[in-house]
Design a protein around this motif. Structure first.
Motif, PDB file in Angstrom:
ATOM      1  N   CYS A   8      -9.124  -5.101   4.298  1.00  0.00           N
ATOM      2  CA  CYS A   8      -9.632  -5.990   5.339  1.00  0.00           C
ATOM      3  C   CYS A   8     -11.028  -5.554   5.758  1.00  0.00           C
ATOM      4  O   CYS A   8     -11.453  -4.435   5.478  1.00  0.00           O
ATOM      5  CB  CYS A   8      -8.706  -6.029   6.559  1.00  0.00           C
TER       6      CYS A   8
ATOM      7  N   THR B 231      -3.728  -3.997  -0.361  1.00  0.00           N
ATOM      8  CA  THR B 231      -4.409  -4.839   0.614  1.00  0.00           C
ATOM      9  C   THR B 231      -5.685  -4.194   1.133  1.00  0.00           C
ATOM     10  O   THR B 231      -5.924  -3.002   0.951  1.00  0.00           O
ATOM     11  CB  THR B 231      -3.486  -5.132   1.816  1.00  0.00           C
TER      12      THR B 231
ATOM     13  N   GLU C   8      -7.304 -14.021  -0.405  1.00  0.00           N
ATOM     14  CA  GLU C   8      -8.238 -13.572   0.624  1.00  0.00           C
ATOM     15  C   GLU C   8      -8.488 -14.731   1.579  1.00  0.00           C
ATOM     16  O   GLU C   8      -8.709 -15.858   1.141  1.00  0.00           O
ATOM     17  CB  GLU C   8      -9.552 -13.103   0.010  1.00  0.00           C
TER      18      GLU C   8
ATOM     19  N   GLN D 154      -3.438  -7.298   7.107  1.00  0.00           N
ATOM     20  CA  GLN D 154      -3.165  -6.952   5.713  1.00  0.00           C
ATOM     21  C   GLN D 154      -1.720  -7.301   5.337  1.00  0.00           C
ATOM     22  O   GLN D 154      -1.450  -7.813   4.240  1.00  0.00           O
ATOM     23  CB  GLN D 154      -3.425  -5.460   5.499  1.00  0.00           C
TER      24      GLN D 154
ATOM     25  N   ARG E 273      -5.761  -4.840  12.392  1.00  0.00           N
ATOM     26  CA  ARG E 273      -6.213  -4.908  11.006  1.00  0.00           C
ATOM     27  C   ARG E 273      -5.057  -4.668  10.036  1.00  0.00           C
ATOM     28  O   ARG E 273      -4.960  -5.321   8.992  1.00  0.00           O
ATOM     29  CB  ARG E 273      -7.360  -3.921  10.776  1.00  0.00           C
ATOM     30  N   ARG E 274      -4.169  -3.747  10.374  1.00  0.00           N
ATOM     31  CA  ARG E 274      -3.013  -3.532   9.510  1.00  0.00           C
ATOM     32  C   ARG E 274      -2.122  -4.769   9.503  1.00  0.00           C
ATOM     33  O   ARG E 274      -1.584  -5.157   8.445  1.00  0.00           O
ATOM     34  CB  ARG E 274      -2.227  -2.316   9.982  1.00  0.00           C
TER      35      ARG E 274
ATOM     36  N   ALA F   6      -8.922 -10.667   5.513  1.00  0.00           N
ATOM     37  CA  ALA F   6      -7.977  -9.731   4.904  1.00  0.00           C
ATOM     38  C   ALA F   6      -7.628 -10.245   3.523  1.00  0.00           C
ATOM     39  O   ALA F   6      -7.744 -11.448   3.247  1.00  0.00           O
ATOM     40  CB  ALA F   6      -6.722  -9.580   5.754  1.00  0.00           C
TER      41      ALA F   6
ATOM     42  N   ASP G 255       0.822  -1.213   0.000  1.00  0.00           N
ATOM     43  CA  ASP G 255       0.000   0.000   0.000  1.00  0.00           C
ATOM     44  C   ASP G 255       0.855   1.262   0.000  1.00  0.00           C
ATOM     45  O   ASP G 255       0.579   2.237   0.706  1.00  0.00           O
ATOM     46  CB  ASP G 255      -0.959   0.007   1.195  1.00  0.00           C
TER      47      ASP G 255
ATOM     48  N   ALA H 209      -4.987  -9.480  -0.180  1.00  0.00           N
ATOM     49  CA  ALA H 209      -3.876  -8.785  -0.823  1.00  0.00           C
ATOM     50  C   ALA H 209      -3.938  -9.070  -2.319  1.00  0.00           C
ATOM     51  O   ALA H 209      -4.338 -10.159  -2.733  1.00  0.00           O
ATOM     52  CB  ALA H 209      -2.538  -9.247  -0.259  1.00  0.00           C
TER      53      ALA H 209
END
Length: 454
Positions: free
Chosen positions: A110, A108, A325, A385, A381-382, A225, A74, A227
């Motif tokens: 989520c 990415t 995913e 990802q 959450r990060r 999540a 990202d 990518a």
């Protein structure tokens, strides 16, 4: 801030050729580690601390902690801590991440961190009537399940519910109540279990049934999540293969794994070579994530590949597009992320906020329920990802090898070092013997011992 990736590149030329001391120095500077934190990279936890983490402790079992380099996720650079014993995993992920940089790196996203708490109801006289009564009492039930003031203050807690009917089980018909718990930066097992136990008596009263199990589900399909990556075919060009040949081979290999569960099992295992390594390094429950992801892979009635790789465009404009995913219930607070010093260091290397504070920006038009590249997430959450991006990279590395030289060439080159060590080699002798084994094309323990005696 320490650990921030702003203005820095994870593209470190020749990182694998640096000495161990040099690599530690680079990571310490990258993450802004103190002297005490840098020492943790070598020593990890002590025996006394280990004795407080699990039962019947008699020692500690160490694993290598490697760094996946070259990751652009990202638009931000990351060095990825990976705890893994298998050769070629870290190298493969780093190589694939370098390929991804030929495009724009990994993109990415989520969902919100929703865990499912299950309450099993038995001996329900009228299932339809009970289901209607439970749903009509949703507000009261969710209030009863709101057991964590801290999570609620951060915007989490019970968010909704559903009721499922299982008419034909070996123990008779059952109603299953699902409570949807937003766990914020926690993995959420304790929060979900506590919520289920707190709400069960009220649900029994409403339904007239008997509560059996009250526990979370590790099929966290509402906490996913993903990518994606797109790479031009020319990035795969080599002396032996054209890029167009390679990306077609990758797409064909993925099609095999979608159609055949025998191949899909090995295909997905390769994804988890990367996923598990990051989860273990950050103190997360890799067993729970694997269980949920394998169930997700079989959600259509047949076990399939978790990834999708296909070729886009035509001629010189051909590109390879990949997507992964999966359910990813991870935490950056609580559990081993708090009690294991190495896990805290791993989170710091990733630049994640270990205090559980989250930021969310909707400047790009996103919403908190569907976080994407510009989300500004810093917590669990990060992390999910990042883990998804590593899993996709690991899969790309494996499929590229399978579509070209075969998986063994690179793997056995790295395996030769392990064989040399097992034979008793130390220091410079490890590389010397490993190099000779590779040159001879015979990576055997007996031959390594012979070379050591020479």
């Amino acid at each position: 801030m320490a650990g921030s990736t702003e203005g820095r590149s994870s593209r470190i030329e020749g990182f694998y050729r640096r000495s161990l001391e040099d690599r530690i120095g680079i990571i310490s500077e990258w993450a802004g580690l103190t002297c005490e934190e840098t020492a943790v990279l070598a020593e990890s936890i002590g025996a006394e601390q280990a004795d407080k983490m699990v039962e019947n402790v008699v020692g500690r079992f160490s694993m290598p902690l490697g760094i996946g380099a070259n990751f652009l996720i990202d638009g931000r650079d990351y060095l990825i801590p990976m705890a893994v014993e298998e050769p070629s995993v870290v190298a493969g992920a780093s190589s694939a991440a370098l390929l991804a940089r030929a495009g724009v790196g990994f993109k990415t996203g989520c969902t919100d961190p929703i865990m499912i708490a299950q309450i099993q109801l038995l001996d329900v006289a009228d299932a339809s009537k009970a289901k209607r009564a439970i749903l009509a009492s949703q507000e009261k039930i969710l209030a009863c399940a709101d057991t964590s003031p801290t999570i609620s203050q951060l915007g989490g807690g019970p968010q909704g519910m559903e009721v499922r009917y299982l008419p034909d089980t070996e123990a008779g018909p059952m109603l299953i109540v699902h409570l949807f718990i937003d766990c914020r930066d926690a993995m959420g097992a304790n929060a979900a279990n506590t919520a289920a136990e707190a709400a069960a008596p009220l649900i029994e009263q409403i339904s007239g049934g008997r509560a059996g199990l009250r526990i979370l589900s590790n099929l966290s399909d509402r906490r996913r999540a993903w990518a994606e990556v797109e790479i031009a075919a020319k990035a795969f060009d080599s002396n032996d293969y054209s890029g167009r040949e390679v990306i077609r081979g990758i797409a064909e290999a993925n099609a095999f794994a979608i159609a055949d569960p025998y191949r899909a099992t090995t295909h997905n295992k390769g994804i988890f070579n990367g996923v598990d390594a990051v989860l273990l390094a950050t103190g997360n429950d890799w067993r729970a994530v694997e269980a949920g992801a394998h169930a997700w892979a079989a959600r259509g009635g047949q076990y399939r590949a978790l990834t999708d790789w296909h070729v886009r465009g035509c001629g010189d404009s051909e590109t390879l597009h990949g997507r992964l995913e999966l359910p990813l219930a991870v935490g950056t607070v609580g559990g081993a992320t708090r009690s294991h010093a190495s896990a805290q260091i791993a989170l710091k290397i990733l630049g994640l906020d270990v205090d559980g504070q989250e930021e969310f920006s909707t400047e790009s038009g996103g919403s908190a329920g569907d976080a994407g590249a510009e989300s500004g997430l810093q917590g669990a959450r990060r992390l999910s990802q990042i883990v998804a991006a590593v899993g996709l990279a690991q899969n790309l590395a494996a499929l590229r090898a399978l579509a070209t030289t075969g998986i063994q060439k690179g793997h056995m080159r790295l395996h030769a070092r392990q064989v040399a060590v097992a034979a008793g080699a130390r220091g410079e002798a490890v590389e010397r013997i490993a190099g000779q084994l590779i040159a001879e094309g015979s990576i055997r323990l007996e031959r390594a011992k012979e070379l050591l005696r020479m």
